[in-house]
Write a protein that holds these residues in place. Sequence first.
Motif, PDB file in Angstrom:
ATOM      1  N   ASP A  20       0.810  -1.218   0.000  1.00  0.00           N
ATOM      2  CA  ASP A  20       0.000   0.000   0.000  1.00  0.00           C
ATOM      3  C   ASP A  20       0.841   1.266   0.000  1.00  0.00           C
ATOM      4  OD1 ASP A  20       1.070  -0.175   2.514  1.00  0.00           O
ATOM      5  OD2 ASP A  20      -0.844   0.007   3.596  1.00  0.00           O
ATOM      6  N   GLY A  21       2.166   1.134  -0.075  1.00  0.00           N
ATOM      7  CA  GLY A  21       3.051   2.288  -0.078  1.00  0.00           C
ATOM      8  C   GLY A  21       3.459   2.764   1.297  1.00  0.00           C
ATOM      9  N   ALA A  22       2.887   2.187   2.353  1.00  0.00           N
ATOM     10  CA  ALA A  22       3.262   2.568   3.708  1.00  0.00           C
ATOM     11  C   ALA A  22       4.680   2.079   4.017  1.00  0.00           C
ATOM     12  CB  ALA A  22       2.281   1.995   4.714  1.00  0.00           C
ATOM     13  N   ALA A  23       5.384   2.819   4.864  1.00  0.00           N
ATOM     14  CA  ALA A  23       6.779   2.515   5.177  1.00  0.00           C
ATOM     15  C   ALA A  23       6.883   1.841   6.544  1.00  0.00           C
ATOM     16  CB  ALA A  23       7.603   3.796   5.158  1.00  0.00           C
ATOM     17  N   TYR A  24       7.806   0.863   6.643  1.00  0.00           N
ATOM     18  CA  TYR A  24       8.006   0.115   7.880  1.00  0.00           C
ATOM     19  C   TYR A  24       9.497   0.036   8.193  1.00  0.00           C
ATOM     20  CZ  TYR A  24       3.188  -1.171   6.995  1.00  0.00           C
ATOM     21  OH  TYR A  24       1.826  -1.111   6.754  1.00  0.00           O
ATOM     22  N   LEU A  46       9.636 -11.460   4.173  1.00  0.00           N
ATOM     23  CA  LEU A  46       9.541 -10.063   4.597  1.00  0.00           C
ATOM     24  C   LEU A  46       8.146  -9.524   4.326  1.00  0.00           C
ATOM     25  CD1 LEU A  46      11.198  -7.827   5.862  1.00  0.00           C
ATOM     26  CD2 LEU A  46      11.966  -7.171   3.579  1.00  0.00           C
ATOM     27  N   GLY A  47       7.558  -9.935   3.217  1.00  0.00           N
ATOM     28  CA  GLY A  47       6.195  -9.524   2.918  1.00  0.00           C
ATOM     29  C   GLY A  47       5.201 -10.037   3.947  1.00  0.00           C
ATOM     30  N   ARG A  48       5.408 -11.254   4.401  1.00  0.00           N
ATOM     31  CA  ARG A  48       4.529 -11.800   5.445  1.00  0.00           C
ATOM     32  C   ARG A  48       4.680 -11.029   6.752  1.00  0.00           C
ATOM     33  NH1 ARG A  48       6.166 -16.703   2.886  1.00  0.00           N
ATOM     34  NH2 ARG A  48       7.846 -17.012   4.405  1.00  0.00           N
ATOM     35  N   ALA A  49       5.906 -10.614   7.069  1.00  0.00           N
ATOM     36  CA  ALA A  49       6.138  -9.845   8.297  1.00  0.00           C
ATOM     37  C   ALA A  49       5.429  -8.502   8.239  1.00  0.00           C
ATOM     38  CB  ALA A  49       7.642  -9.658   8.505  1.00  0.00           C
ATOM     39  N   VAL A  50       5.448  -7.878   7.056  1.00  0.00           N
ATOM     40  CA  VAL A  50       4.735  -6.613   6.891  1.00  0.00           C
ATOM     41  C   VAL A  50       3.236  -6.836   7.061  1.00  0.00           C
ATOM     42  CG1 VAL A  50       4.127  -4.804   5.241  1.00  0.00           C
ATOM     43  CG2 VAL A  50       6.505  -5.566   5.425  1.00  0.00           C
ATOM     44  N   ALA A  52       1.681  -9.123   8.639  1.00  0.00           N
ATOM     45  CA  ALA A  52       1.324  -9.539   9.994  1.00  0.00           C
ATOM     46  C   ALA A  52       1.475  -8.416  11.017  1.00  0.00           C
ATOM     47  CB  ALA A  52       2.187 -10.729  10.404  1.00  0.00           C
ATOM     48  N   GLY A  53       1.983  -7.270  10.593  1.00  0.00           N
ATOM     49  CA  GLY A  53       2.173  -6.163  11.520  1.00  0.00           C
ATOM     50  C   GLY A  53       3.373  -6.336  12.436  1.00  0.00           C
TER      51      GLY A  53
END
Length: 283
Positions: A20-24, A46-50, A52-53
Amino acid sequence: MKLLRVGPLGAERPVVLGQDGAAYDLSGRTADLDGAFLAGLDPAELGRAVAAGDLPPVVIEGQRIGAPVPRPGKVVGIGLNYRDHAAEAGAQLPAEPVIFLKPSYTVVGPDDEVLVPRGGEKTDYEVELAVVIGRTARYLESHEAAAAVIAGYAAVNDVTERAFQFDRGGQWDKGKSAETFTPLGPWLVTPDEVGDPQRLSLKLWVNGELRQDGSTEKMIFPVLELVRYVSHFMVLEPGDVIITGTPAGVTLGHPGAAFLRPSDVVELEVQGLGRQRQVLGEA
């Protein structure tokens, strides 16, 4: 997956952008997007970690974007890799890839100032696709093996001082090695998101005027062949960068056109890999 480094020079922190373009913030996982991180990078995990919050959100708007790879071990340049660029340079098509090296200190952020070197008279631009290595590679035997060592892709400006390159003894490295001469980024984009690297458009503007408008499909030697080929002449290590050549439209190919001078503005973009903007200064 888009990876980037955000913050003041020398104090950047690693960040990943979600779908969604949000940065982590990645600083809880790694101190930097260095070779060690890239060697263990798993975009799916890494995508799963994003999703999953598991990574804290971070606000990056208004902050400086650094090069997505901190101080590469080496930057491997490929010259005359587009037929139209070779033609405008008055050069024969190479039978094998032309290789040169750029010092790692030339790498800066995508919007950092680019300095015309002292004594420079013909500072030029080159929009290119950059390949970032994620696995140690030597003597690769196939394109499939080459694909397996690529961590991702980025946009790059291979800034060149033509007077040093051609008029000062014929050493390409002389014209490629001034500080700030390799703006890289803004992102490192993983191969799963880029898709076919031979279907990317490249554009560059100087002071708002479109100067380069090409496509990676016109490369003489495609990306995977370049990675395979280079591995037979030097060991490629995680974090190394290969810059793959530029399409037609450089100042060199247009007699009478003005080379870059302080206060000029260069903007460029590579499809799916983001946009750069540099204001020229002087060393």
